[in-house]
Design a protein around this motif. Sequence first.
Motif, PDB file in Angstrom:
ATOM      1  N   ASN A  24       0.694  -1.199   0.133  1.00 23.88           N
ATOM      2  CA  ASN A  24       0.270  -0.118   0.027  1.00 23.88           C
ATOM      3  C   ASN A  24       1.072   1.165  -0.184  1.00 23.88           C
ATOM      4  O   ASN A  24       0.380   2.235  -0.500  1.00 23.88           O
ATOM      5  N   THR A  98       3.054   8.028  -0.267  1.00 20.24           N
ATOM      6  CA  THR A  98       3.264   7.649   1.175  1.00 20.24           C
ATOM      7  C   THR A  98       4.617   6.731   1.241  1.00 20.24           C
ATOM      8  O   THR A  98       5.494   6.973   2.345  1.00 20.24           O
ATOM      9  N   ASP A 128      -3.805   6.984   6.338  1.00 17.73           N
ATOM     10  CA  ASP A 128      -3.848   5.403   6.520  1.00 17.73           C
ATOM     11  C   ASP A 128      -3.714   5.039   7.997  1.00 17.73           C
ATOM     12  O   ASP A 128      -2.713   4.353   8.364  1.00 17.73           O
ATOM     13  N   ASN A 131      -2.470   1.425   9.239  1.00 16.36           N
ATOM     14  CA  ASN A 131      -1.110   0.421   8.798  1.00 16.36           C
ATOM     15  C   ASN A 131      -0.373   0.051   9.676  1.00 16.36           C
ATOM     16  O   ASN A 131       0.419   1.046  10.360  1.00 16.36           O
TER      17      ASN A 131
END
Length: 573
Positions: A24, A98, A128, A131
């Motif tokens: 991700n 990110t 996020d 995460n």
Amino acid sequence: MPKLTGTTGGNPVAPDFLATARANLFPPLRNLTLAEAAESLGEGRGDVAEPLLKRFLAKRPNDPDALNLMADVARRAGRLDEAERLLARAVALAPGGTGFRFNYALILRRCDKFVDSLAQLDAILSADPENPLVRERKAAILPLLGRDEETLVLRRELAQEFPEWPDAWLHYGQALRRMGFAEDAIAAWRKALALAPRTVAVYANLADLKTYRFAEPEIAGMEALLADPEIPAPDRARLHFGLGQARGEAMQYARSFEHYARANALLRAQTAFDPGGFMAHRENCEHIFTPEFFRARQGWGCSSRAPIFIVGMPRSGSTLLEQILSSHSMIEGLGELADLDKLVGQKLSETTERPPHEFWISGWFEFRSGLLEEFPRLMERLDANDVRALGRQYAAGARGRQTTSRQFFTDKGLRNFGYTGLIHLMLPAAKIVDVRRHPLDCGWSLFRSHFPGGQPFSERLADIGHHYRNYVGLMRHFEHVLPGRIYRVLYDSLVADPEAELHRLFAYLELPFEDACLCFHENRRAVATISSEQVRTPLYQSGLAQWQPYESWLGPLKAALGPVLDSWSAAPL
């Protein structure tokens, strides 16, 4: 339930959900050239990746993926400043990337820019928040900022959310230990071991407690891992340390010493260490720091009284002393700061073409050639303004690490004794406390301890003896040229009569004695060193003379100590 993909060597493989979390952050590279460079880096072929990336960036200098990969090349080559600049550009060009921000946070952490690193991680978590990879990295940063209670909460959450993740329990146990919850830490580590029986770090953490008694199944587990030729040398060393402790507890001293000797031999085989470096530095200091040198510079430096430097050998009682002092209402314990290394390194790099880290006292006590060559020249070159600026910079940096408003703070970076002359020059009103322990107690404790950050001089008994002897010689020199400047605390005397010793110490510190300092074991502050359990119990005599059952093997230590074996506690010259 999150899936584990198995184990390899002495450690568990990352679970699948972490791979998803990483994916991700880092979507696949679409450009074939960049994909080839990334594959080369994954194979450890920076020599292949770097020219590919240089050609690419010559045509597309603002491509954030290429900048990110070039930063990885620089990081692997130890060029951290370059890596930081490249990643800062990548983040500026692609604020929503990110992965770039995550790598930037990791580099900032490597550069000890903890606040900036945490800010980058928090920026990712704002988009996020679940995460686990980013949360795990945040949990690793928080204790560096003194935010241990937040660390404990985050580590607990990760362990509860991912109960089949061995590393979550391992790190949760470490957070519990720092906060003084030893029994809960042991329970967490046992969960990690149940999930991944080949996790050597669990055995190492249990052994580091010093107070832990291994059960027979755990001893059998360590021996079984040692029988596996795939276990790498660093992990084999940690297992030998654990077994050395277990056999010592069973009073099987010959077998215990054999394990400790094998552990240190494994570590030493991987270490390039010059035992003569400290002697050369001591001789440099004796030549530079004369009474005439200090008389000519009287009145220089910063007037701050806030720092209290605790110097001495590792395993000498420095953590205990810091725990005692930090129980005082006016003193905050800041642990082992590396600020002096960085200040000296930065100052030396200004007049050479070498990066600052080449001048640091590496790890703990490895005096690098750059420092040995340039330190004397720097001391002669500094003027009053330079010295005052260094003192102010140090004091401000340490102040920024405080989490309370207490007037004084301790810095127990033990390698700071190598900078004693500079400390006096730049902070003439600061206090310096030399904590000293019987050389055989100190030396044996060093030899049987595993230091996560490495401690090359502790891997041979003779090197320990030579190091202790040079340390005593250096401190005696400063006691001679700066009479009354350094206060000496003998660990053995502190254990025998703590109240009398502490009254004398606080008289030197020019602070009122407080009864809370005698109840230091009730202090709930986080403790990061391997002495964490000892400082949470009242003073005890059983910590003395632990070398005696092993005396027949300590000949090299005694021989290297020479006359210091009998004169280590002698009054200053």
